[in-house]
Design a protein around this motif. Sequence first.
Motif, PDB file in Angstrom:
ATOM      1  N   GLU A 159      46.050  41.276  37.406  1.00 26.57           N
ATOM      2  CA  GLU A 159      45.552  41.390  38.786  1.00 26.57           C
ATOM      3  C   GLU A 159      44.021  41.415  38.833  1.00 26.57           C
ATOM      4  OE1 GLU A 159      46.656  40.832  41.774  1.00 26.57           O
ATOM      5  OE2 GLU A 159      48.500  40.318  40.720  1.00 26.57           O
ATOM      6  N   GLU A 160      43.400  42.080  37.871  1.00 22.82           N
ATOM      7  CA  GLU A 160      41.932  42.179  37.842  1.00 22.82           C
ATOM      8  C   GLU A 160      41.309  40.774  37.693  1.00 22.82           C
ATOM      9  OE1 GLU A 160      39.714  44.182  38.502  1.00 22.82           O
ATOM     10  OE2 GLU A 160      37.913  43.640  37.362  1.00 22.82           O
ATOM     11  N   THR A 161      41.898  39.965  36.805  1.00 26.61           N
ATOM     12  CA  THR A 161      41.354  38.606  36.619  1.00 26.61           C
ATOM     13  C   THR A 161      41.589  37.765  37.869  1.00 26.61           C
ATOM     14  OG1 THR A 161      41.830  38.829  34.263  1.00 26.61           O
ATOM     15  CG2 THR A 161      41.319  36.617  35.040  1.00 26.61           C
ATOM     16  N   ARG A 162      42.726  37.938  38.505  1.00 26.60           N
ATOM     17  CA  ARG A 162      42.992  37.196  39.749  1.00 26.60           C
ATOM     18  C   ARG A 162      41.958  37.566  40.815  1.00 26.60           C
ATOM     19  NH1 ARG A 162      48.010  34.628  39.657  1.00 26.60           N
ATOM     20  NH2 ARG A 162      47.942  34.346  41.888  1.00 26.60           N
ATOM     21  N   ARG A 163      41.636  38.860  40.873  1.00 25.59           N
ATOM     22  CA  ARG A 163      40.643  39.320  41.845  1.00 25.59           C
ATOM     23  C   ARG A 163      39.267  38.693  41.540  1.00 25.59           C
ATOM     24  NH1 ARG A 163      36.860  42.849  42.319  1.00 25.59           N
ATOM     25  NH2 ARG A 163      37.042  43.631  40.199  1.00 25.59           N
ATOM     26  N   LEU A 164      38.926  38.625  40.243  1.00 24.53           N
ATOM     27  CA  LEU A 164      37.632  38.043  39.849  1.00 24.53           C
ATOM     28  C   LEU A 164      37.587  36.541  40.143  1.00 24.53           C
ATOM     29  CD1 LEU A 164      36.899  39.845  36.453  1.00 24.53           C
ATOM     30  CD2 LEU A 164      35.636  40.093  38.597  1.00 24.53           C
ATOM     31  N   ILE A 165      38.704  35.855  39.944  1.00 25.21           N
ATOM     32  CA  ILE A 165      38.742  34.405  40.226  1.00 25.21           C
ATOM     33  C   ILE A 165      38.511  34.171  41.723  1.00 25.21           C
ATOM     34  CG2 ILE A 165      40.235  32.358  40.279  1.00 25.21           C
ATOM     35  CD1 ILE A 165      41.495  33.351  37.650  1.00 25.21           C
ATOM     36  N   ARG A 166      39.157  34.984  42.538  1.00 23.47           N
ATOM     37  CA  ARG A 166      38.974  34.862  43.992  1.00 23.47           C
ATOM     38  C   ARG A 166      37.494  35.081  44.354  1.00 23.47           C
ATOM     39  NH1 ARG A 166      41.072  33.298  49.148  1.00 23.47           N
ATOM     40  NH2 ARG A 166      39.643  34.293  50.558  1.00 23.47           N
ATOM     41  N   GLN A 167      36.918  36.111  43.750  1.00 24.17           N
ATOM     42  CA  GLN A 167      35.513  36.432  44.017  1.00 24.17           C
ATOM     43  C   GLN A 167      34.596  35.293  43.542  1.00 24.17           C
ATOM     44  OE1 GLN A 167      34.717  40.365  42.381  1.00 24.17           O
ATOM     45  NE2 GLN A 167      32.547  40.091  42.791  1.00 24.17           N
ATOM     46  N   LEU A 168      34.896  34.726  42.382  1.00 27.68           N
ATOM     47  CA  LEU A 168      34.097  33.609  41.848  1.00 27.68           C
ATOM     48  C   LEU A 168      34.158  32.419  42.809  1.00 27.68           C
ATOM     49  CD1 LEU A 168      32.504  32.428  39.357  1.00 27.68           C
ATOM     50  CD2 LEU A 168      34.695  31.539  38.563  1.00 27.68           C
ATOM     51  N   LEU A 169      35.353  32.125  43.307  1.00 30.58           N
ATOM     52  CA  LEU A 169      35.503  30.997  44.234  1.00 30.58           C
ATOM     53  C   LEU A 169      34.758  31.267  45.542  1.00 30.58           C
ATOM     54  CD1 LEU A 169      39.219  30.201  43.463  1.00 30.58           C
ATOM     55  CD2 LEU A 169      37.347  28.567  43.265  1.00 30.58           C
ATOM     56  N   GLU A 170      34.798  32.512  45.997  1.00 32.84           N
ATOM     57  CA  GLU A 170      34.062  32.850  47.226  1.00 32.84           C
ATOM     58  C   GLU A 170      32.560  32.665  47.021  1.00 32.84           C
ATOM     59  OE1 GLU A 170      37.257  36.088  49.059  1.00 32.84           O
ATOM     60  OE2 GLU A 170      35.457  36.813  48.048  1.00 32.84           O
ATOM     61  N   GLU A 171      32.081  33.067  45.848  1.00 36.51           N
ATOM     62  CA  GLU A 171      30.660  32.891  45.539  1.00 36.51           C
ATOM     63  C   GLU A 171      30.302  31.405  45.443  1.00 36.51           C
ATOM     64  OE1 GLU A 171      27.849  35.280  44.943  1.00 36.51           O
ATOM     65  OE2 GLU A 171      29.303  35.889  46.439  1.00 36.51           O
TER      66      GLU A 171
END
Length: 183
Positions: A159-171
């Motif tokens: 879940e933590e990596t999924r959250r980071l991927i979402r954040q990376l895409l938003e950035e």
Amino acid sequence: MKILGFVGSLRKGSYNKALMRAALELTPEDAALEVFDLEGIPPFNQDLENQPPQMVKEFKAKIKQADALLIATPEYNYSIPGVLKNAIDWASRPYGDNVFEGKPVAIMSASVGRLGGARAQYHLRQSFIFLNMYPINHPEVMLPSAQQYVDANGNLTNEETRRLIRQLLEELVRWTKKLREKP
Ligand SMILES: Cc1cc2nc3c(=O)[nH]c(=O)nc-3n(C[C@H](O)[C@H](O)[C@H](O)COP(=O)(O)O)c2cc1C
């Protein structure tokens, strides 16, 4: 906004393909992610750079059409895999037709090792300087011990990596819009 993704591993059960698959599910609503499969791109030969193979022409056209790029890559021998470097070399040539010019780019990596592909990411960033790209700096998406976090169906379960991927895409989306702004 169009994002083009590609993966530096051709392996069927690739953990980096799992990251890219997760990114497809986590792409922000105002963007569309398309993935280009690097399988079949022949080894670079500078004699052919002015008339590249069909697949390279297609790869270059997709990059040209994209507003931003997303790369998922393993670390091979403390660097990026030849498959990825080869594809980048083709798309950067001939001189004066570097399709990466000015493109924002985000990186993700997964590795069975303890550093999650960090060294490959920093090598890739070095090439981005010459290619004149705009890499997203944060968050850094690096998944160590990837075999523990990808299930038998190739789904990323962390879940933590999924959250980071979402954040990376938003950035990536945010910076792509910012770079388009007129001064
Ligand atoms: C040629 C080769 C070199 C490798 N070198 C490294 C390395 O330097 N660092 C590391 O963390 N893992 C290394 N690995 C292990 C990879 O992390 C592992 O094979 C990983 O699953 C590859 O990514 P993929 O699952 O997307 O194919 C290497 C694997 C191969 C095949």
